[in-house]
Design a protein around this motif. Sequence first.
Motif, mmCIF file in Angstrom:
data_model
loop_
_atom_site.group_PDB
_atom_site.id
_atom_site.type_symbol
_atom_site.label_atom_id
_atom_site.label_comp_id
_atom_site.label_asym_id
_atom_site.label_seq_id
_atom_site.Cartn_x
_atom_site.Cartn_y
_atom_site.Cartn_z
ATOM 1 N N UNK A 68 1.075 -1.137 -0.104
ATOM 2 C CA UNK A 68 0.187 -0.178 0.089
ATOM 3 C C UNK A 68 0.773 1.346 -0.088
ATOM 4 N N UNK A 69 0.190 2.385 -0.615
ATOM 5 C CA UNK A 69 1.034 3.573 -0.621
ATOM 6 C C UNK A 69 0.609 4.689 0.388
ATOM 7 N N UNK A 86 -6.277 -12.422 15.054
ATOM 8 C CA UNK A 86 -6.104 -11.298 13.912
ATOM 9 C C UNK A 86 -4.772 -10.623 14.589
ATOM 10 N N UNK A 87 -3.439 -10.762 13.853
ATOM 11 C CA UNK A 87 -2.275 -10.068 14.117
ATOM 12 C C UNK A 87 -2.095 -9.111 12.999
ATOM 13 N N UNK A 88 -1.778 -7.917 13.291
ATOM 14 C CA UNK A 88 -1.326 -7.091 12.015
ATOM 15 C C UNK A 88 0.178 -6.443 12.051
ATOM 16 N N UNK A 89 0.774 -6.743 11.010
ATOM 17 C CA UNK A 89 2.142 -6.088 10.861
ATOM 18 C C UNK A 89 2.486 -5.175 9.625
ATOM 19 N N UNK A 90 3.086 -4.096 9.952
ATOM 20 C CA UNK A 90 3.530 -2.882 9.164
ATOM 21 C C UNK A 90 4.745 -2.971 8.893
ATOM 22 N N UNK A 115 5.227 6.785 1.161
ATOM 23 C CA UNK A 115 5.574 5.790 0.317
ATOM 24 C C UNK A 115 4.949 4.450 0.456
ATOM 25 N N UNK A 116 5.755 3.337 -0.335
ATOM 26 C CA UNK A 116 4.858 1.950 -0.671
ATOM 27 C C UNK A 116 5.428 1.466 0.939
#
Length: 559
Positions: A68-69, A86-90, A115-116
């Motif tokens: 994602x941008x 649910x686990x969320x990683x960035x 950015x991306x």
Amino acid sequence: MQTWPLHAGYPLEILDGLWDFAFQEGVLFREEQCSKIEFHDVTTVPSCFDLQNICRGLRGTGFYRRRVRVHKGRIRLVCRGFGFLLSVYWDGRKIGESNLTYSEVPFDFLSEEEGEHELLLAVSNLYDASAAPLIHPFYDFYGYGGLYRSVELHQLPDCSVDRAEVRIVDAESGKIRVRLRLSGNLPERCPAAFSLDGAPFQELLLDSAEPEMELQMENRELWSPEHPVLHTVTVRTPFSSVTERFGLRTVKTEGKKLLLNGKEIRLKGICRHEAHVLFGVSLPPSLILEDVRLLKDLGCNFVRCVHYPQDSRFLDLCDELGLLVWEETLGWGNPPEHFRNPAFAAAQKAQAHRLIEKSINHPSIIIWGFLNEGHSNSPETDALYSELAEILRSARDGRLISYATMFPDDDRSLALADIISVNRYPGWYASNPDLPRPLKEIEAEMDRLLKSLAKRGFGNRPVLISEIGAGAIPGWHDTFRVHWSEEYQADYVRESCRVILGNPEFLGLAVWHFSDCRTYASARALCRPRSLNNKGVLDEYRRPKLAYDVLKQAYSCQK
């Protein structure tokens, strides 16, 4: 099919579509696995991954990845429904986790670079009482894994107005109270403006994190199933705006009666699982709309949404088309040992708070519920029942509180409920198994139930039969009209409606249930032919059984 509320003033992307996908069977995701996942497949969001050939019917963890941008600054990721953990990683960094199966959950974090970026979501459908305490394998509906509903990416400004929660002060005069929820760095005195029903904006100043204001509606038309009139309020700041939709209506009890906008109403309802054998709990918009149309065609004015928080798209349609709704937290037959688990209690309370935050502005919802068929006759359940009722009442939105009990004769928490709701299946789970067609048990049990409640001091409370029904295997007809035939189910529904709707001591009923749906994938299915709960008046593809027309006729004759 974007759901309410509507946000403006900043980029908002709905991330539905193809994602990279990987699956690990029998694995509960751990953080150290994050960099070791190899992606060789794709899947769609939303969907249930355990309905797809790559992992059909399996338990483990599904991994979703996409690029994602975004800008540099505040980011909110909204997952509108998932199961179970649910686990969320960035960019490989964990930003949050949730075990609130079926709930709509936001994750707020900072993007340090424009950015991306890589977004990775890990979703486990393993039954695990410590990691995902809300759902268990004995529940009589299939526990699907995946991202059930949409995922949204909000690129927030430094300060944003997130919600405008509407409470009705006086429906007839059109007086409302609007409580704003803001986030970020709020200026000491923030200029803002509001508009009701698209009228010209009026200026105001916000000087707290959760300001409240009383407003006067010009259009005072009330919301009801016959006339589902909806209103909007828009609040904008220099940074963002939110538009909420709501209805003017009141709901309260008076003795045994339920009053909607001051007029007595009886509930002609049905219980509906948010499920389909082809889609699991990830229903496409066309099917959601068709379900609401079928409910209206049946003559229902009420739908009991079982047994978890619902898709906001379904609730939006109930608002628009005029269906009264019961929405509840996730639970089914929970025994005392669950109540001794601190993780279960914490998740129940957190989900109740999330339920309020998600659904506060839906006029169709008249009842908040929780813990379907929990062991409310045990002293170990007292504290959590009381806490959940208190949380839902804290919304101060005039809605009624109830829960479906299987233990009306010795239930310890009935005093908490505005409506006493009882699940009963006389004549199906018959007291005398030797009788071929024990339909007479229905009237006998309903009479006994009312006498028992009166003896316990609840004789002047509204009583709703929140579940009653019989199973039928679609297409199986029998001249003896016995159990599992469409004929017996039709006779059962007819007699239930005659007994309950014909007795003014009952507020109404919610027939179990709308359509056949998948349940156990284990030996428990020995009591559930086809591994489906076959008590639907429609089959799993929404094709009517004989009971459909019987129920439609009964509801059309009842005013």
